[in-house]
Enzyme design. Structure first.
Site, PDB file in Angstrom:
ATOM      1  CG  ASP A 111      39.177  -1.602  31.314  1.00  0.00           C
ATOM      2  OD1 ASP A 111      39.065  -0.921  32.348  1.00  0.00           O
ATOM      3  OD2 ASP A 111      38.315  -2.418  30.952  1.00  0.00           O
TER       4      ASP A 111
ATOM      5  CG  ASP B 102      35.266  -5.921  39.826  1.00  0.00           C
ATOM      6  OD1 ASP B 102      34.773  -4.847  39.432  1.00  0.00           O
ATOM      7  OD2 ASP B 102      36.479  -6.185  39.761  1.00  0.00           O
TER       8      ASP B 102
END
Length: 253
Positions: free
Chosen positions: A11, A130
């Site tokens: 990330d 997600d």
């Protein structure tokens, strides 16, 4: 049987790798180019970069990161985070990415999946989902897990495949960053209904967790971040463990 893949996830925020829990409480985990090179040497099968700030300014930074990484690393690179258009995809693919991952934009504009697959080939298009458990099902959330969409995660994955996705990157928001194992019920529900690979994400704490996602969860690949970033396990250790459990994996000579 195809080899099961082990994929570190990086990330990236303002040009640095960060890691949080359930998408919040971010802490610094290092330089993306250095980490990518380390994972490549350790035997990673692919790398996923997610630009979590995803401003226009940051997209340029991300393209620069990808360009540097692609000169050091010779395994597939998938890049996502805030991609909203074919132009965004083109920028990252030109910089050296092999695949692009779309999430929120695919929910608001599902045709983006088809347009991307048509232009670049479906092997390039990864749809990231997600999902948060709600009763006996899972709801899709967008905008870094903050915005409920009302979409059922399993149904959305099936639709994404129909629209041209080449792969699904499936993250359990409930499990993310907690190192207590993947949501393998979710992984199995999605994997069993699709003909494209599913990458399980969210919750890796040990080699056994990765094994369970590939075995019980029926995933084709596993994504992990903090267990690799902070040196708890190396990719080689994890792959040797998977091999010892009878799973087909690519081991470095």
């Amino acid at each position: 049987m195809l080899n099961k893949r082990v994929i570190p996830c990086l990330d990236v925020n303002n040009g640095r790798v960060v890691k949080g829990t359930s998408f919040v409480n971010l802490r610094d985990a290092g330089d993306p180019v250095e980490l990518a090179a380390r994972y490549y040497r350790e035997g990673a099968d692919e790398l996923v970069f997610l630009d979590i700030s995803a401003t226009t300014e940051e997209r340029k930074t991300m393209a620069e990161v990808v360009e540097k990484v692609s000169k050091e690393v010779f395994i597939p690179l998938c890049v996502g985070g805030g991609l909203r258009s074919i132009a965004d995809m083109t920028t990252l693919l030109r910089a050296g990415a092999d695949k692009v991952s779309v999430n929120s934009a695919a929910v608001s504009d599902p045709d983006l999946i088809s347009r991307g697959a048509e232009k670049f080939g479906r092997q390039c298009i990864v749809v990231a989902i997600d999902a948060k458990r709600e009763g006996n099902s899972w709801q899709v959330y967008t905008h870094s897990g903050k915005k409920p969409t009302g979409l059922d995660a399993v149904e959305w994955a099936m639709k994404a495949e129909q629209l041209g996705a080449g792969e699904i990157l499936l993250t359990s928001i409930d499990a993310d960053g907690k190192n207590t194992g993947y949501d393998n019920e979710l992984n199995r529900e999605v994997s069993s209904r699709l003909n494209i690979p599913v990458i399980a994400s969210g919750g890796a704490g040990s080699p056994e967790d990765l094994y369970n996602a590939l075995d019980k969860g029926q995933a084709d690949a596993v994504l992990a971040a903090s267990i690799f970033h902070y040196g708890r396990y190396s990719i080689a250790e994890v792959k040797k463990y998977l091999k010892s459990k009878g799973l087909p994996v690519r081991l470095e000579n």
